[in-house]
Write a protein that holds these residues in place. Structure first.
Motif, PDB file in Angstrom:
ATOM      1  N   ASP A 187       7.552 -24.160 -10.877  1.00 35.36           N
ATOM      2  CA  ASP A 187       6.374 -24.253 -11.736  1.00 35.36           C
ATOM      3  C   ASP A 187       6.779 -24.405 -13.202  1.00 35.36           C
ATOM      4  O   ASP A 187       6.196 -25.197 -13.948  1.00 35.36           O
ATOM      5  N   MET A 188       7.793 -23.643 -13.597  1.00 37.34           N
ATOM      6  CA  MET A 188       8.188 -23.613 -15.012  1.00 37.34           C
ATOM      7  C   MET A 188       9.005 -24.835 -15.432  1.00 37.34           C
ATOM      8  O   MET A 188       9.139 -25.124 -16.613  1.00 37.34           O
ATOM      9  N   ASN A 211      13.338 -28.492 -22.191  1.00 34.18           N
ATOM     10  CA  ASN A 211      12.886 -27.351 -21.403  1.00 34.18           C
ATOM     11  C   ASN A 211      13.596 -26.084 -21.860  1.00 34.18           C
ATOM     12  O   ASN A 211      14.816 -25.966 -21.731  1.00 34.18           O
ATOM     13  N   SER A 212      12.839 -25.125 -22.369  1.00 38.34           N
ATOM     14  CA  SER A 212      13.430 -23.908 -22.938  1.00 38.34           C
ATOM     15  C   SER A 212      14.032 -22.997 -21.870  1.00 38.34           C
ATOM     16  O   SER A 212      15.016 -22.303 -22.131  1.00 38.34           O
ATOM     17  N   LEU A 213      13.459 -23.001 -20.661  1.00 37.36           N
ATOM     18  CA  LEU A 213      13.984 -22.137 -19.600  1.00 37.36           C
ATOM     19  C   LEU A 213      15.392 -22.562 -19.187  1.00 37.36           C
ATOM     20  O   LEU A 213      16.291 -21.732 -19.045  1.00 37.36           O
ATOM     21  N   LEU A 214      15.588 -23.864 -19.017  1.00 38.55           N
ATOM     22  CA  LEU A 214      16.903 -24.355 -18.600  1.00 38.55           C
ATOM     23  C   LEU A 214      17.933 -24.258 -19.715  1.00 38.55           C
ATOM     24  O   LEU A 214      19.139 -24.324 -19.448  1.00 38.55           O
ATOM     25  N   LYS A 215      17.467 -24.101 -20.961  1.00 33.70           N
ATOM     26  CA  LYS A 215      18.394 -23.973 -22.075  1.00 33.70           C
ATOM     27  C   LYS A 215      18.932 -22.542 -22.222  1.00 33.70           C
ATOM     28  O   LYS A 215      19.853 -22.302 -22.994  1.00 33.70           O
ATOM     29  N   LYS A 216      18.347 -21.600 -21.484  1.00 35.15           N
ATOM     30  CA  LYS A 216      18.820 -20.206 -21.568  1.00 35.15           C
ATOM     31  C   LYS A 216      20.215 -20.100 -20.968  1.00 35.15           C
ATOM     32  O   LYS A 216      20.529 -20.768 -19.979  1.00 35.15           O
ATOM     33  N   PRO A 217      21.079 -19.266 -21.574  1.00 35.52           N
ATOM     34  CA  PRO A 217      22.462 -19.145 -21.096  1.00 35.52           C
ATOM     35  C   PRO A 217      22.575 -18.826 -19.612  1.00 35.52           C
ATOM     36  O   PRO A 217      23.489 -19.306 -18.938  1.00 35.52           O
ATOM     37  N   ARG A 218      21.645 -18.026 -19.082  1.00 32.07           N
ATOM     38  CA  ARG A 218      21.740 -17.650 -17.669  1.00 32.07           C
ATOM     39  C   ARG A 218      21.497 -18.840 -16.737  1.00 32.07           C
ATOM     40  O   ARG A 218      21.834 -18.802 -15.556  1.00 32.07           O
ATOM     41  N   ASN A 219      20.899 -19.911 -17.265  1.00 33.90           N
ATOM     42  CA  ASN A 219      20.595 -21.093 -16.449  1.00 33.90           C
ATOM     43  C   ASN A 219      21.500 -22.277 -16.777  1.00 33.90           C
ATOM     44  O   ASN A 219      21.188 -23.415 -16.424  1.00 33.90           O
ATOM     45  N   LYS A 220      22.620 -22.006 -17.429  1.00 32.47           N
ATOM     46  CA  LYS A 220      23.489 -23.095 -17.887  1.00 32.47           C
ATOM     47  C   LYS A 220      24.009 -23.948 -16.739  1.00 32.47           C
ATOM     48  O   LYS A 220      24.085 -25.173 -16.839  1.00 32.47           O
ATOM     49  N   LEU A 221      24.394 -23.308 -15.627  1.00 33.45           N
ATOM     50  CA  LEU A 221      24.909 -24.075 -14.489  1.00 33.45           C
ATOM     51  C   LEU A 221      23.848 -25.034 -13.966  1.00 33.45           C
ATOM     52  O   LEU A 221      24.136 -26.216 -13.690  1.00 33.45           O
TER      53      LEU A 221
END
Length: 478
Positions: free
Chosen positions: A29-30, A53-63
């Motif tokens: 959804d996000m 997309n700000s969510l995918l730019k978060k360090p935890r989502n780097k992979l």
């Protein structure tokens, strides 16, 4: 003072409700606008959506970000940048991800707040795209290195499990790809070894089927042809018996051959599923979790603390969340490939849908044990605070703070509990392949696609036959 407390309480409930509703949003959804552009074939627009997309730019989502960037760059033919992103993703995986603090965050909040470490089959798919990128860039030596890394990845996967027979530890498609790359380089000996290893993955599985994929006839022919090419008579005869197939030597086509990979549909998405469990003490004093019907038994995970510290009766019910995959039906369900003389069918080589569902099921007990024990830790803390707050008014003490903390912890547990619904969703639902002979010089190759609704679509490509094995991959991601 009472009115303030009431307003604060109501505000907390309202905030909690808002956060709870927000927490129900899945990863899909996000990141929806990006995947919408991918499925529509608007890859340049997909890249723009990905970059903002700000969510995918978060360090935890780097992979995840790097895998998606690598995939979309590949789709637009930017193979250099595609491998730059995939190499960075590879480096992250090799260096190890997460750590002690990441584990603490997962315990206190939820798995969605932890660093995304990738599904096992996603790691193999990185090698697939990197190898193709290198071939398309005429960097055969780098493609060979990538092919060899597939073996190393298989060994690492195998070391993770004790029950290797029933776990996804080798990827038959990746081993087939390895053989094809060796054959492209003219290394028939290593091509035979890779094809043989892929075939044995199927032979060692029930009904010669591996995660929803039957052993392709093309793989059988590759094993026999390369065994014959190396003069391995005993191996040729052994596999003729295993395949129940008599090998007939054929003249190699003058222009070589084209391996065409058809990437169809989109990988399943993850959504959140809810379960309700109770913590029970067994006759031996050990703790375990069980659902209402007693159909699921999950062991207590001692890594979260001493189980003797828990009062099982104080933890009457636990609401646990766990991801579940939801498949997306592909628009196309059949295809053929023609060179003007021969028309060949495709064979399924990798069923990512099946891999996703089965590998998630395989780790259900282990993962659910972590989830439930984490929730039990929170629930036990709530119980201690509630019990402490019962003495309100004794000795003139006001325990409203403890009562508020207990309520706060209960509300926090409710709104923070969330399943990890992240995955590499631009992968195809499945990959099929075929081999078609080429004439020397120019060849017109036609792909005919048939939709589930009876529609037909064709795509034509031009290939110059050089006498070598060549590759082409085409995506229908809808």
């Amino acid at each position: 003072m009472v009115n303030i407390s009431k307003h604060t309480f109501r505000a907390s409930l309202l905030l909690g409700l808002m956060l709870f509703l927000f927490s129900c949003s899945s990863y899909n959804d996000m990141v929806g606008p990006y995947y919408k552009q991918v499925s529509s074939g608007n890859y340049p627009e997909a890249i723009k959506e990905l970059d903002k997309n700000s969510l995918l730019k978060k360090p935890r989502n780097k992979l995840l970000f790097l895998m998606e960037k690598g995939k979309t760059s590949h789709l637009v033919g930017d193979y250099e940048n595609s491998n730059r992103f995939f190499n960075e993703a590879d480096q992250l995986l090799e260096n190890g991800m997460g750590g002690a603090m990441d584990a603490v965050v997962g315990t206190l909040v939820n798995p969605m707040t932890q660093v995304y470490k990738g599904e096992d089959f996603e790691k193999f798919m990185i090698h697939y795209y990197k190898a193709l990128n290198y071939v398309y860039l005429n960097r055969t030596e780098d493609a060979i290195v990538e092919a060899r890394r597939i073996t190393l990845q298989s060994q690492e996967q195998g070391e993770k499990f004790n029950d290797k027979e029933s776990r996804y530890s080798k990827d038959a498609f990746s081993l087939m790809l390895q053989g094809l790359i060796y054959e492209h380089d003219g290394d028939v000996n290593n091509a035979f070894i890779a094809y043989r290893n892929a075939a044995e993955v199927y032979l060692n599985s029930k009904d010669q089927t591996y995660y929803g994929t039957q052993m392709p006839e093309g793989l059988k022919k590759d094993v026999l042809r390369t065994a014959d090419g190396m003069g391995f008579v005993s191996e040729l005869q052994r596999f003729e018996g295993l395949f129940n197939l008599k090998y007939t030597r054929e003249k190699a086509p003058e222009g070589g051959a084209l391996i065409f990979f058809w990437e169809n549909g989109l990988a399943p998405v993850k959504q959140q599923e809810e379960f309700f469990f109770s913590l029970v003490k067994g006759s031996d004093g050990g703790l375990f979790f069980t659902n209402v019907g007693g159909t699921i038994i999950v062991p207590f995970n001692n890594s979260y603390g001493n189980r003797n510290d828990f009062n099982a009766s104080s933890i009457q019910s636990l609401r646990a969340t766990y991801p579940k995959y939801v498949a997306r039906a592909p628009f196309y369900n059949n295809a053929t490939l023609s060179n003007g003389i021969n028309t060949v069918n495709f064979e399924k080589a990798e069923d990512i849908n099946e891999l996703a569902f089965k590998t998630l099921d395989q780790r259900f007990l282990k993962e659910m044990s972590k989830v439930l024990t984490r929730l039990a830790v929170k629930k036990a803390a709530e119980y201690v605070l509630r019990e402490s707050a019962k003495g309100t008014g004794k000795n003139g003490k006001d325990n409203s703070l403890l009562e508020g903390l207990g309520l706060g912890m209960q509300l926090y547990s409710l709104i923070s509990e969330k399943a990890d619904t992240r995955n590499w969703q631009s992968l195809p639902a499945n990959i099929s392949y075929t081999r078609i002979p080429l004439q020397k010089g120019n060849n017109t190759i036609t792909l005919n696609l048939r939709g589930a609704n009876g529609s037909n679509e064709t795509k034509t490509i031009e290939v110059v036959g050089t006498g070598k094995l060549q590759f082409y991959n085409y995506s229908t991601l809808r």
